[in-house]
Scaffold this active site. Structure first.
Site, PDB file in Angstrom:
ATOM      1  N   ASP A  10       1.064   5.105  -0.333  1.00 45.78           N
ATOM      2  CA  ASP A  10       0.364   6.389  -0.307  1.00 45.78           C
ATOM      3  C   ASP A  10       1.019   7.376  -1.262  1.00 45.78           C
ATOM      4  O   ASP A  10       2.239   7.585  -1.216  1.00 45.78           O
ATOM      5  CB  ASP A  10       0.403   6.972   1.107  1.00 45.78           C
ATOM      6  CG  ASP A  10      -0.478   6.206   2.074  1.00 45.78           C
ATOM      7  OD1 ASP A  10      -1.675   6.073   1.791  1.00 45.78           O
ATOM      8  OD2 ASP A  10       0.037   5.736   3.105  1.00 45.78           O
ATOM      9  N   HIS A  70       0.863  -1.189   0.000  1.00 43.76           N
ATOM     10  CA  HIS A  70       0.000   0.000   0.000  1.00 43.76           C
ATOM     11  C   HIS A  70       0.895   1.233   0.000  1.00 43.76           C
ATOM     12  O   HIS A  70       1.560   1.532   0.991  1.00 43.76           O
ATOM     13  CB  HIS A  70      -0.925   0.017   1.208  1.00 43.76           C
ATOM     14  CG  HIS A  70      -1.739   1.276   1.284  1.00 43.76           C
ATOM     15  ND1 HIS A  70      -2.607   1.665   0.286  1.00 43.76           N
ATOM     16  CD2 HIS A  70      -1.794   2.261   2.226  1.00 43.76           C
ATOM     17  CE1 HIS A  70      -3.166   2.814   0.615  1.00 43.76           C
ATOM     18  NE2 HIS A  70      -2.676   3.206   1.785  1.00 43.76           N
ATOM     19  N   ASP A  91      -7.648   1.640   2.138  1.00 39.48           N
ATOM     20  CA  ASP A  91      -7.269   2.570   3.203  1.00 39.48           C
ATOM     21  C   ASP A  91      -8.192   3.773   3.409  1.00 39.48           C
ATOM     22  O   ASP A  91      -8.154   4.377   4.474  1.00 39.48           O
ATOM     23  CB  ASP A  91      -5.834   3.076   2.953  1.00 39.48           C
ATOM     24  CG  ASP A  91      -5.211   3.689   4.199  1.00 39.48           C
ATOM     25  OD1 ASP A  91      -5.602   3.300   5.316  1.00 39.48           O
ATOM     26  OD2 ASP A  91      -4.334   4.554   4.054  1.00 39.48           O
ATOM     27  N   HIS A 149      -6.240   9.763  -0.783  1.00 37.58           N
ATOM     28  CA  HIS A 149      -6.959   9.772   0.492  1.00 37.58           C
ATOM     29  C   HIS A 149      -6.173  10.383   1.644  1.00 37.58           C
ATOM     30  O   HIS A 149      -6.692  10.461   2.761  1.00 37.58           O
ATOM     31  CB  HIS A 149      -7.424   8.345   0.847  1.00 37.58           C
ATOM     32  CG  HIS A 149      -6.323   7.341   0.945  1.00 37.58           C
ATOM     33  ND1 HIS A 149      -5.922   6.585  -0.121  1.00 37.58           N
ATOM     34  CD2 HIS A 149      -5.538   6.963   1.980  1.00 37.58           C
ATOM     35  CE1 HIS A 149      -4.946   5.769   0.245  1.00 37.58           C
ATOM     36  NE2 HIS A 149      -4.683   5.996   1.530  1.00 37.58           N
TER      37      HIS A 149
END
Length: 989
Positions: free
Chosen positions: A58, A56, A180, A430
């Site tokens: 970001d 994951h 997420d 996000h």
């Protein structure tokens, strides 16, 4: 399937230039075994455990996008995406059974461009064999609470286009993956369904909801994400992952993990295979108890993991081998490398019925006092800048098409829209527009948007030069909201070009900083326009500091044609003293031909709002309050308010002031009541001559923190409307959802936070209503809000907090800047309309659209050239009120991407909730449409090729047969809430 795709691409080559044809060679296409065909076999008589290796990543959070990619500033967080992709590719080549999924195209695009051609071929082979699979595929994994649907569609289109053009059919994700984001919007599910995804997986949902779903085995469901689109158009199978997006406890084998590796040499003293296998089997069986099928999924990875992929894969290889060998002794556990799409395929093969969901997953809480509703408002200045940037980008895209080739290479140099597109795409992440990033990362997002707008300004100037015939320099004034524009402050004669990105005419108020006391304004036809000069307020002077020097504002209303511009000429008539001073008494009322607003003369506050056309009046008081933020020192919980979490320390907000000092401006163009509540809270109640909405322009900050308490500032509207504790919000700016106090549609709520637990995201509008009256509030950015009391609507405007909320960001939300070292000052607008409920949608949809896509003003100094074309429309005629032009963007040399949208829900409007037909060939005034073909929403598949899994719901209507209505070649019919996407071949007329 591959052969049919090749034939289709060839057939479309004549019409569309084959832009979406797959770039793989025919031989490669025929040997590709990606997607569902690449899945490992499972065993029907066993519990199949699908291990999904993933990372994951970001797109900005604790570090900027660049810092994450390169692995810089590892003292903040050890993370380097380029090394993750290097390492994963190397490890996939060592064992053909291994799988890996990748999500964020923004990072992969960067990495891909740095690879050699031989490495690119190697990666293509991995993709063709399904060993490296893309999921989601957007430029980023967007936030779902604070994003606008148009920007989400754009960023998904950008990411998926790159994958499509780079890898062909094998690069197309089958699964949406939002592991997420902090709560999930119904509109996102609807968009994903229309983009062709077969399923959707996420990791976060309210802890109470999860508990119920685990008991009832409803962690996998069918989400019916629209009440207007005919099923299954917006139906999306949705799965809730078992551990957020982390591996089961004890089975993390990254360099950032502490779990012991599998030690499988029996001669060694610390041999642990038996222990690992038994613990894994126990974890698998426990997980299987709360899911419906004999298939379960385990996410084997987490944040920025697999930088040394050998650690993970060496242990996963062993885990699979040692668990599966027990099958010879009767074990019923089968472990395999898998992907989300392979897992989804097995769920589909199970042919079960699934629980039906029709609402959304807001608000999100991970514990009884931990409501993630603060980020709905966090960083309100960045949220507004992102929304303005979206409007500017749409204008930039449109003018690139309308101005033709001269737009990118013209008299003002080389301009482009790509820089702005990438900046806006990154801003949808996000931890971007959500406001949940570190301060230096928020600054980086804003810088990227500013750089993108600089590139677009060149393009816009070139396009307007081509359309108008004038090469005069164009000036952009981006600080008009604080009355700053050097040209208008000093020039005695200038022109204002007003470009309208909407497909119907707009009337728009213009306020320009000036130093003269009288001006003449004329429109494109030379007709005089009523204009007035009003003094700049003291609050505006304080906010702008030394960035401008205007003492007055010139106010007039402009009209701009659909998808076009109109030019207004402004001349100074009188220099010298400012206009007559304002009145310092509160008026009884201000009104125009549509609205009347009354004030309490004793308090200076609003007291009622009347619609003069419909003859309705509601009592309306409005004021500003704050909630003191919890500092974590509380008997119930140690959770403080922070960037993510809203946790007031009391259910009763503090009023800033029960009275307001007022100043009144009354002219034929605008009437204003300027209200001062405190040195850090003020407002202008403003009514323009031709407006059906009342404007509330608020200015908040610096929020005082001398008492060492963070504050969460709201405005609250208290009315006589009988709401029965119900109010309504939009979902990502589109469909409207009903909200009820202390209630969740799918489970019995135990409410522990009576304020934060009743807050919802408001992207563009919210309203309260009864059988007679509807009060709608249109916002200029995403904000959080709720209806805590009957007849009341509150909206959070600004937050300043002194503690971190322990969700990873590691710093308090205490924004300052070099201009505002004592705390950030934020200014914004709310628009209020009062209507009868059946007709209210016609007004609030129009208002919201005009705020989201506002006219762009550009300025030229001096006299215009006599041959300048002062007015232009890119349409042959305005489109009907129900139709919105969502996208007009250059796709390739003579190809244009067009999205047309029906912007009403099926139940909203007697007049406008009807199907509407548009003729593509009669649409544009300067473009001849030579060919057209329809795509899915994300423009990465031909519409006719889009086939999706169909799922059966336990309750509700079964999916209906697909619509096969025939229509004329150029006639496009839009049904309520339908978006249709086309690739057009065009030429300039």
């Amino acid at each position: 399937m591959a052969a049919r795709t090749q034939q289709l691409a060839a057939a479309l080559l004549f019409i569309l230039g084959g832009v979406l044809s797959f770039p793989l060679s025919e031989d490669t296409q025929q040997t590709a075994t990606c997607g569902y065909e690449s899945c490992h076999a499972t065993k029907s008589n066993m519990l199949n455990v699908h291990l999904v290796p993933h990372t994951h990543d970001d797109v900005g959070w604790l570090k900027t996008v660049d810092q994450y990619f390169y692995g810089d500033l590892n003292d903040i967080q050890h993370a380097g995406v380029q090394y993750i992709l290097d390492s994963v590719v190397d490890q996939l080549l060592k064992n053909p059974d291994r799988r890996f999924i990748y999500v964020e195209t923004a990072f992969f695009y960067r990495w891909w461009r740095q690879q050699s051609s031989s490495m690119q071929q190697t990666v293509k082979q991995l993709v063709n064999e399904g060993r490296l699979e893309f999921v989601n595929g957007g430029w980023c994994m967007s936030d779902e609470a604070t994003t606008h649907y148009s920007a989400v569609i754009d960023q998904m289109t950008m990411g998926l286009r790159f994958l499509n053009e780079t890898f062909g059919a094998c690069g197309r994700p089958r699964v949406a993956w939002h592991i997420d984001p902090f709560g999930h919007a119904r509109e996102h599910a609807s968009m994903f369904a229309q983009m062709g995804y077969d399923g959707f997986f996420f990791g976060r949902l309210d802890y109470q909801d999860r508990t119920r779903r685990m008991i009832e085995k409803e962690q996998e469901l069918l989400w019916r994400a629209s009440d207007s689109l005919t099923p299954p158009m917006a139906d999306l199978f949705t799965g809730i992952l078992p551990n957020g997006y982390n591996p089961p406890e004890g089975f993390c084998w990254d360099q950032s993990c502490d779990d012991p590796p599998i030690r499988d040499d029996p001669d060694l003293e610390d041999y642990n295979v038996d222990d690992v296998v038994m613990r894994f089997i126990a974890a698998a069986k426990n997980q299987a108890l709360v899911y419906k099928t004999n298939h379960i999924i385990m996410t084997m990875g987490s944040d920025f993991q697999y930088e040394n992929a050998n650690l993970w894969y060496k242990n996963l290889d062993k885990l699979i081998r040692y668990v599966n060998v027990l099958q010879t002794n009767g074990s019923k556990i089968n472990v395999l490398y898998s992907t989300p799409s392979c897992y989804l395929q097995e769920l589909h093969r199970a042919n079960l019925t699934w629980a039906l969901k029709t609402d959304d997953f807001f608000p999100y809480a991970d514990d009884s006092h931990d409501l993630w509703t603060g980020y709905f408002t966090s960083r309100p200045a960045l949220k507004r800048y992102e929304r303005i940037s979206n409007s500017n980008l749409q204008t930039c895209n449109q003018l690139e098409v309308l101005g033709g080739p001269a737009s990118t290479k013209g008299p003002f140099g080389e301009g482009d829209s790509d820089t702005m597109k990438k900046a806006m795409a990154v801003a949808q992440h996000h931890d971007a527009v959500s406001g949940t990033e570190k301060q230096h990362v928020a600054n980086d997002y804003a810088k990227r948007l500013a750089k993108g707008w600089q590139h677009c300004q060149v393009l816009v100037s070139n396009s307007l030069a081509a359309l108008s015939g004038s090469t005069a320099e164009r000036i952009y004034c981006d600080n008009l909201n604080i009355s700053v524009c050097p040209l208008t402050e000093s020039s005695k004669k200038f022109s204002v070009n007003v470009y309208n990105p909407l497909v119907r005419p707009v009337t728009w108020p213009v306020r320009l900083p000036v130093n003269g006391s009288a001006y003449a304004v004329s429109d494109a036809n030379g007709k005089s326009v009523d204009c007035k000069v009003v003094p700049v307020s003291s609050v505006t002077r304080d906010v702008r500091k030394n960035r401008g020097s205007a003492v007055n504002e010139l106010v007039f209303q402009v009209q701009a044609p659909p998808l076009g511009y109109s030019t207004y000429s402004v001349s100074l008539l009188q220099d010298g003293p400012p206009p007559a001073s304002t009145k310092h008494r509160t008026p009884t009322a201000i009104q125009n031909k549509y609205l009347q607003v009354t004030f309490d003369p004793d308090t200076g506050l609003l007291s009622s709002l009347s619609n003069l056309e419909t003859k309705q009046t509601v009592k309306l008081t409005q004021n500003f309050y704050w909630y003191n933020a919890s500092d974590g020192n509380n008997s119930h919980s140690n959770q403080p308010s922070g960037a993510y979490i809203f946790r007031p320390n009391s259910s009763t907000p503090f009023i800033i002031s029960k009275t307001a000092k007022t100043e009144t401006v009354q002219t034929s163009v605008v009437q204003e009541v300027r209200q001062w509540f405190s040195p850090w809270a003020s407002q202008v109640v403003r009514l323009y001559a031709d407006s059906r909405a009342l404007e509330l322009e608020w200015t908040i900050g610096p929020i005082p923190i001398d008492d060492d308490l963070g504050k969460e500032v709201i405005t609250r509207l208290d009315t006589s409307i009988e709401t029965s504790e119900i109010f309504y919000t939009d979902s990502n700016g589109r469909e409207v959802l009903q909200r009820k106090k202390d209630f969740r549609p799918t489970w019995r709520l135990r409410q522990s936070e009576p304020i934060a637990g009743n807050y919802y995201p408001i992207n563009s509008r919210a309203f309260i209503k009864d059988d007679v009256d509807q009060l709608t509030v249109v916002t200029d950015r995403s904000q959080g809000g709720g209806s805590i009391n009957n007849g009341s609507l509150e909206i959070m405007l600004h937050r300043r907090l002194l503690y971190d909320d322990v969700r990873g960001v590691g710093e308090p939300l205490n924004e300052t800047s070099h201009i505002f070292p004592k705390g950030l000052v934020v200014r914004g607008r709310l628009l209020l309309s009062l209507e009868r409920p059946p007709a209210a949608a016609d007004t609030h949809r129009k208002l919201a659209q005009e705020v989201v896509l506002q006219p762009l003003l550009t300025f030229t100094n001096g006299e215009l050239h006599p041959n300048t074309k002062l007015e232009f429309s890119g349409l042959q005629a305005a489109l009907p009120p129900a139709v919105h032009l969502l996208t007009l963007s250059q796709w390739d040399k003579d190809l244009v991407l067009l999205r047309l949208e029906h912007q009403f829900q099926s139940w909203e409007s007697k007049v406008n909730s009807q199907p509407v037909t548009v003729n593509l060939q009669k649409l544009f005034s300067t473009l001849e449409v030579l060919g057209a073909s329809e795509l899915n929403l994300s423009a990465n598949q031909w519409k006719d090729d889009m086939t999706r899994y169909e799922w059966m719901a336990q309750t509700g209507a079964d999916p209906l047969p697909k619509n096969s209505e025939a229509s004329a070649a150029w006639e496009v019919t839009l049904k309520p809430m339908e978006i249709r996407t086309f690739l057009l071949r065009v030429s300039l007329r």
